[in-house]
Motif scaffolding. Structure first.
Motif: not given
Length: 469
Positions: A106, A112, A115, A137, A139, A319
């Protein structure tokens, strides 16, 4: 000296050139950023990588350089230089490099933008459900290994998960599916959700996905982790030509840890989940979904490494905790036996009775009593096993675990257990790791389990009569 410098940086009109002014402002901004980094919170704390200051320095400089680029409105070659340094440092496979990557997801625009990759190996009722939740999600980069009609249907129509916690539909153009693990490539995480009847196939499926930093979560039934680790490491050493040997527990409870050579860590996952694959490409999740995870083996026995693996797995599932109840257990042995407090009585009785639902068990007085007795026998073996392995008495199982499993079962409805479905559909049943291993452990520890042993003998008879191997 000052006047000479001033004259050097000005033109005839005593105005600083734009290029020089921009460079000077960039330098001043860099100093300000360095001085204020602790309060702004974008510099990675040195504790995140402990003994690897080079990663922190490279990551910090990459962040600062990219921010200066945005300020200047142009791209600098320094970004590429710092990125190359960070990639080179991270590629050494060290645990510190892994933690730096985990910690910076993050903070750094470099990390970031990339993934974490997840491979789902065993895309049935369990693998598809948890894989779809992680996909949902947004992410992660989630990939599913599928075969046969399931693969063909999902490739054309996508994957549909009907769930009490909200449906998930992954359109075919957004669904990453593969018919072999070789084409998936190396990944950050693997969720292994095979039936234990396919455990022998696990090494050949997993090895193409592994790099030194890969972590594996084996969400499967039974007492299988020791054999999975042995098989994986032996196959890895055969392919790599390594002669390194690993320490593996032989079931006697006196081993002080398991050291991996093939990857960073293997976790055991215990799913209390009512989920069935009702058709190719279609999953029905009707109840529950709690996932308990503990470390089964690691590439290092150090306590700080185990703590790092704990943080990594907690961060992975964070998440989706609104849809998946996630619990980390410091004892994989305790986690496995806790799941067995449900698996052995309810999977056992449902099969021994020729294939009945959970609702039929809990509503029949005699079968309910039998399930309760098998629970007690399972808890006795569990606590003897925990004692043999030197675990704290405060971690022993008891009434709390029984109450949890009864509450779960009483509200489950006409759920069909996986082993019961295998019996009905005449497919290989999970007998060795799910049932026989528990009885063998009881016998090894001299714990009498007459009711459990009778159930297992009946199940093994079904297996022999119908060749469900």
């Amino acid at each position: 000296m000052l006047s000479t410098t001033h004259h050097h940086y000005t033109n005839q009109n005593n105005v600083m050139p734009t290029k020089v002014r921009r460079e000077l402002l960039s330098f001043l901004l860099l100093i300000c950023l360095l001085l204020s980094s602790s309060s702004n919170g974008f510099i990675v704390p040195s504790r995140c990588c402990r003994n690897n200051g080079r990663i922190t320095a490279a990551s910090n400089m990459l962040i600062l350089t990219e921010r200066l680029n945005r300020f200047n409105g142009k791209r600098s070659s320094m970004v590429d230089r710092w990125r190359m340094i960070l990639q080179s440092t991270n590629s050494n496979g060290s645990d510190d490099a892994e933690e730096e990557t985990d910690a910076n997801t993050s903070s750094s625009s470099f990390n970031s933008n990339k993934k974490k990759s997840i491979a789902i190996v065993g895309s049935g009722a369990v693998g598809c459900y948890y894989g779809a939740r992680l996909w949902e999600c947004k992410d992660y980069d989630v990939h599913f290994f599928m075969r046969g009609e399931h693969y063909d249907t999902c490739k054309t129509d996508g994957l549909e998960v009907k769930s009490v916690y909200g449906d998930i539909i992954i359109p075919p153009e957004q669904l990453n599916i593969h018919s072999s693990t070789e084409e998936m490539g190396q990944v950050d995480w693997v969720i292994l959700a095979l039936k234990s009847t396919a455990l022998d196939a696990a090494p050949s499926l997993l090895l193409p996905l592994l790099k030194p930093s890969t972590r594996i979560i084996a969400i499967m039934n039974g007492l299988f982790e020791d054999e999975l680790v042995k098989m994986l490491d032996l196959e890895y050493q055969k392919i790599s030509g390594s002669s390194t040997t690993s320490n593996h527990d032989d079931g006697g409870g006196d081993d002080d840890g398991t050291t991996l050579t093939c990857c960073s860590a293997i976790y055991g996952g215990m799913a209390l989940l009512c989920s069935n694959r009702i058709a190719p490409g279609k999953i029905d999740h009707s109840y529950a979904g709690k996932l308990t995870v503990g470390i089964a083996a690691s590439s290092s026995p150090k306590a700080e490494v185990e703590e790092r693996h704990k943080r990594a797995i907690v961060n992975l599932w964070s998440p989706v905790t609104d849809k998946v109840e996630f619990v980390y257990t410091p004892s994989i042995t305790r986690g496995r036996w806790t799941k067995n407090v449900w698996n052995l009585p309810f999977n056992g009785v449902s099969v021994a009775m020729g294939g009945i639902t959970i609702e039929e068990i809990v509503q029949d007085e005699g079968l309910r009593r039998l399930a309760d007795i098998v629970m007690d026998e399972t808890i006795s073996v569990a606590n003897a096993d925990l004692k043999a392995r030197g675990e704290d008495i405060f971690g022993y199982l008891g009434d709390a675990e029984k109450k949890e499993m009864w509450n779960l079962s009483d509200n489950m409805g006409p759920y069909k257990t996986s082993t019961m479905l295998d019996l009905k559909n005449r497919k290989p049943m999970e007998v060795k790791y799910l049932f026989r291993k528990a009885v063998d452990r009881a016998n090894h520890l001299n714990v009498p389990v007459p009711h459990l042993e009778t159930l297992v003998m009946q199940i093994e008879a079904f297996q022999r009569f119908h060749s469900l191997y």
